[in-house]
Design an enzyme around this catalytic site. Structure first.
Site, PDB file in Angstrom:
ATOM      1  N   GLY A  35       0.798  -1.214   0.000  1.00 33.61           N
ATOM      2  CA  GLY A  35       0.000   0.000   0.000  1.00 33.61           C
ATOM      3  C   GLY A  35       0.830   1.264   0.000  1.00 33.61           C
ATOM      4  N   ALA A  95       4.139   1.137 -15.249  1.00 33.99           N
ATOM      5  CA  ALA A  95       3.607   2.493 -15.025  1.00 33.99           C
ATOM      6  C   ALA A  95       2.760   2.605 -13.763  1.00 33.99           C
ATOM      7  CB  ALA A  95       2.791   2.933 -16.233  1.00 33.99           C
ATOM      8  N   ALA A  96       2.883   1.648 -12.862  1.00 32.88           N
ATOM      9  CA  ALA A  96       2.023   1.645 -11.673  1.00 32.88           C
ATOM     10  C   ALA A  96       2.221   2.895 -10.827  1.00 32.88           C
ATOM     11  CB  ALA A  96       2.280   0.392 -10.846  1.00 32.88           C
ATOM     12  N   GLY A  97       3.472   3.291 -10.631  1.00 29.74           N
ATOM     13  CA  GLY A  97       3.740   4.487  -9.838  1.00 29.74           C
ATOM     14  C   GLY A  97       3.215   5.746 -10.503  1.00 29.74           C
ATOM     15  N   ASP A  98       3.343   5.826 -11.825  1.00 26.66           N
ATOM     16  CA  ASP A  98       2.821   6.980 -12.557  1.00 26.66           C
ATOM     17  C   ASP A  98       1.300   7.028 -12.450  1.00 26.66           C
ATOM     18  OD1 ASP A  98       5.421   7.566 -13.402  1.00 26.66           O
ATOM     19  OD2 ASP A  98       5.212   6.286 -15.175  1.00 26.66           O
ATOM     20  N   ARG A 106      -2.419  -5.189 -16.701  1.00 21.74           N
ATOM     21  CA  ARG A 106      -2.367  -5.070 -18.154  1.00 21.74           C
ATOM     22  C   ARG A 106      -0.964  -4.687 -18.589  1.00 21.74           C
ATOM     23  NH1 ARG A 106      -8.241  -2.117 -18.218  1.00 21.74           N
ATOM     24  NH2 ARG A 106      -7.087  -0.232 -17.730  1.00 21.74           N
TER      25      ARG A 106
END
Length: 299
Positions: free
Chosen positions: A217, A242-245, A278
């Site tokens: 989290g 791109a999870a952080g973006d 994805r």
């Protein structure tokens, strides 16, 4: 407003990441539009918020593809400049479990100057929030932060790629959003628990911290919210590129819509959770309706 990098992502996939000096056979190769700045701008647009981008594109075979990708997503690109030379490139190696390693070649991104930021001072002043990263020159980021501070425009800094940052920049940041590795580099130490790391980062001058902990989290702390952990959602990760973006974009959108930080972080965690299921950077970014549906099902 997003100020930052625009890259083409060259993605090689294999069942695992190679060890140093090792050659392995891969499974697939893909080309995606990316760059931390462009990713955040596209994510904001997909979530239904108006967004301007300040950035720098080169003049090569990727230029039209990258510019069209921003425009098609709904990003206002009038402040994206064209500079002779190559566009930014990210070489990404991705394993089947979603882990990745990335080498970024700055290309035109390194030509985004402090003077160009000065030329768009009024746009910075009009923004409800400014998002920035560290894939453009540090002096440009500092100039932007100072302009935002003077205009009382909230600034969210994603400190990636991580590097030590000067107090003149840190003191202008409304939200600092490092992951654990980036926090360790900023602090020059390791093995701090999230609460202790956030406390140290706040002591360096930033107003608030959102410490991204991956599957654990996010830990929030600062002048605008009590110290607390907001849990992540459990999903089967395909690609974390791109999870952080995505988190930063969704967090900013929710905050500017008036949500309190903990609620905004939950919204952002949902958006990031969808994105890791994805492949690709910008293709993985969810719409507002997808995030709302995900949250409704999770509640």
């Amino acid at each position: 407003m997003v100020v930052g990098s625009i890259n083409i992502d060259l993605v090689a996939c294999a069942n695992r990441l190679p060890d140093p000096g090792e050659t392995i056979l891969g499974s697939t190769f893909d080309v995606f539009n990316g760059g931390k700045g462009a990713n955040q701008a596209v994510a904001i647009a997909k979530l239904g918020a108006p967004v301007d981008m300040i950035g720098s594109l080169g003049t090569d075979l990727f230029t039209e593809r990258l510019l069209s990708g921003l425009k098609d997503a709904g990003v206002d690109t009038h402040a994206v400049q064209m500079m002779a030379g190559p566009c930014g490139v990210a070489h990404i190696s991705r394993a089947d479990n979603g882990e990745n390693s990335i080498i970024v070649i700055s290309g035109a991104n390194r030509l985004l100057s402090a003077a160009y930021i000065d030329a768009h001072r009024e746009a910075v002043q009009r923004a409800s929030m400014v998002l920035v990263q560290l894939e453009t020159p540090l002096e440009t980021v500092i100039r932007l932060a100072q302009q935002a501070w003077q205009a009382k425009t909230p600034l969210m800094l994603d400190p990636a790629p991580a590097m030590p940052l000067p107090e003149v920049l840190l003191s202008c940041i409304t939200w600092l959003t490092p992951n654990e590795t980036e926090a360790q580099i900023l602090l020059g130490r390791v093995n701090l628990d999230p609460a202790a790391a956030a406390e140290k980062l706040l002591a360096m001058g930033v107003r608030n911290v959102a410490l991204k902990l991956g599957s654990q989290g996010v830990f929030l702390a600062g002048r605008d919210c009590p110290a607390q952990r907001v849990p992540a959602f459990s999903v089967n990760a395909v690609d974390t590129t791109a999870a952080g973006d995505c988190f930063n974009a969704a967090f900013a959108v929710a905050l500017t819509r008036g949500k309190p930080p903990a609620e905004a972080a939950r919204y952002a965690a949902a958006a990031a959770a969808i994105s890791v299921t994805r492949a690709g950077a910008q293709p993985s970014l969810p719409s507002s309706s997808e995030v709302e549906a995900f949250l409704a099902e999770a509640s």
